[in-house]
Design an enzyme around this catalytic site. Structure first.
Site, short mmCIF file in Angstrom:
data_model
loop_
_atom_site.label_atom_id
_atom_site.label_comp_id
_atom_site.label_asym_id
_atom_site.label_seq_id
_atom_site.Cartn_x
_atom_site.Cartn_y
_atom_site.Cartn_z
N SER A 88 -13.69 -16.68 54.29
CA SER A 88 -13.10 -15.33 54.28
C SER A 88 -13.67 -14.46 53.17
CB SER A 88 -11.58 -15.44 54.10
OG SER A 88 -11.28 -16.06 52.85
N ASN B 286 -18.91 -15.97 61.43
CA ASN B 286 -17.49 -16.14 61.14
C ASN B 286 -16.67 -15.77 62.38
OD1 ASN B 286 -15.94 -16.98 58.75
ND2 ASN B 286 -14.93 -14.98 58.96
N ARG C 142 -3.29 -34.22 53.34
CA ARG C 142 -4.56 -33.71 53.89
C ARG C 142 -5.54 -34.85 54.16
NH1 ARG C 142 -6.64 -29.03 50.18
NH2 ARG C 142 -8.10 -28.71 51.91
N ALA D 254 -17.24 -21.10 65.31
CA ALA D 254 -18.45 -21.71 64.72
C ALA D 254 -19.15 -22.65 65.68
CB ALA D 254 -18.07 -22.44 63.44
N GLN E 52 -17.69 -25.14 50.37
CA GLN E 52 -16.46 -24.98 49.59
C GLN E 52 -15.44 -26.03 50.03
OE1 GLN E 52 -15.41 -20.50 49.03
NE2 GLN E 52 -16.49 -20.64 50.98
N GLY F 288 -17.88 -19.40 58.18
CA GLY F 288 -16.50 -19.86 58.17
C GLY F 288 -15.77 -19.70 56.86
N HIS G 258 -16.59 -27.43 45.50
CA HIS G 258 -15.16 -27.57 45.13
C HIS G 258 -14.74 -29.04 45.12
CE1 HIS G 258 -14.21 -23.18 46.49
NE2 HIS G 258 -14.85 -23.23 45.34
N TYR H 238 -2.37 -33.70 48.64
CA TYR H 238 -3.71 -34.20 49.03
C TYR H 238 -3.60 -35.47 49.88
CZ TYR H 238 -5.76 -30.59 46.21
OH TYR H 238 -6.12 -29.35 45.72
N CYS I 290 -10.85 -39.66 37.04
CA CYS I 290 -9.86 -40.00 36.01
C CYS I 290 -9.83 -38.93 34.92
CB CYS I 290 -10.21 -41.36 35.39
SG CYS I 290 -9.05 -41.87 34.10
#
Ligand code: APR
Length: 251
Positions: free
Chosen positions: A192, A217, A71, A235, A105, A190, A123, A68, A131
């Site tokens: 799947s 999509n 990312r 998009a 998402q 966008g 998500h 992460y 925490c």
């Protein structure tokens, strides 16, 4: 890959109509963020079982943090900005004569930075930490490590990205299903259509309402045949055009 709908029925909801939009990684692709399942996507480089499950975090938290952190660092770089699709959804929220709920998402903050307000990150979002010990959630734009101390309970080792991992319950599902049950238009952008419960939203809308359904999509998703209307392409082209069509009916 299922065939896309044979008939593209452009249908505009009535003024006051309620719109629910679902987005996935494809809407952020042209901002420079990778999708998950396209060729060369995130899951072709790392196993989700190693970085995106509670078990992976318990087994090797440093590895999950590194995933992460990478990312988040990409997300912070200057060339990653909301694109025309994100901005078109903000315009729709502002100018549509009815309620617009955006359910994403995505764990990036591009919808937030574009200005979307009525927004649910089902998500979670990786620019926040949570925490495991006390449940405290806080903004966290930088790197995270097992040494970091929670400002809620002053303990180290419990902080994790405030995202939903595989096997965990997505956020605000009650509010999402309440919106799906009363929508007049459901738009999927966008994604799947591989991951539930989001992949099941279009079937739920068809079962519970007479709402119109549209997929925007790059290519037909797993759920393509369930949509009454479809527009395939990038998009940044399909979303602004579709928003123009919706708003033109009331301008
Ligand atoms: N414009 C529109 N759609 C695009 C573009 C683009 N420029 N580029 C790719 N796409 C489409 C792809 O065709 C694909 O259908 O976006 C979709 C991305 O699919 P996935 O990579 O599977 O991403 P997503 O559907 O968001 O994944 C859902 O899976 O791994 C989990 O939690 C993660 O939220 C994620 C969930």
């Amino acid at each position: 890959m299922p065939q896309s709908p044979t008939v593209s029925l452009a249908a505009i909801p009535p003024a006051g109509g309620r719109i629910v939009i679902l987005t996935g990684a494809g809407i952020s692709k042209e901002s420079g963020l990778e999708t998950f399942r396209d060729p060369g996507g995130i899951w072709s480089k790392v196993r989700l079982e190693d970085v995106a499950t509670p078990e992976a975090f318990a087994r090797d938290p440093a590895r999950c943090h590194a995933f992460y952190n990478m990312r988040r660092a990409r997300h912070r770089s200057m060339d990653v900005q909301p694109n025309a699709a994100h901005h078109a959804l903000v315009r729709l929220e502002k100018e549509w004569p009815g309620d617009v709920l955006l359910v994403t998402q995505n764990v990036d903050s591009l919808h937030d930075r574009a200005g979307s307000k009525n927004l649910i990150h089902m998500h979670g979002i990786y620019t926040q930490a949570r925490c495991n010990d006390c449940g405290h959630a806080l903004d966290w734009p930088g790197d995270m490590s097992v040494e970091d101390i929670c400002s809620g309970c002053s303990r180290a080792g419990g902080l994790r990205p405030n995202v939903v991992w595989f096997g965990e319950m997505p956020m605000q599902m009650e509010r999402i299903y309440e919106a799906l049950r009363s929508c007049d238009l459901f738009i999927s952008i966008g994604t799947s259509g591989n991951v539930y419960p989001a992949a099941g939203f279009v079937a739920a809308v068809r079962k519970m309402t007479d709402a119109h359904t549209a997929e925007l999509n790059l290519e037909p998703s797993q759920g393509a045949t369930l949509f009454a209307e479809a527009h395939y392409g990038p998009a940044t082209q399909t979303v602004p055009a579709y928003v123009d069509t919706l708003l033109a009916a009331y301008q």
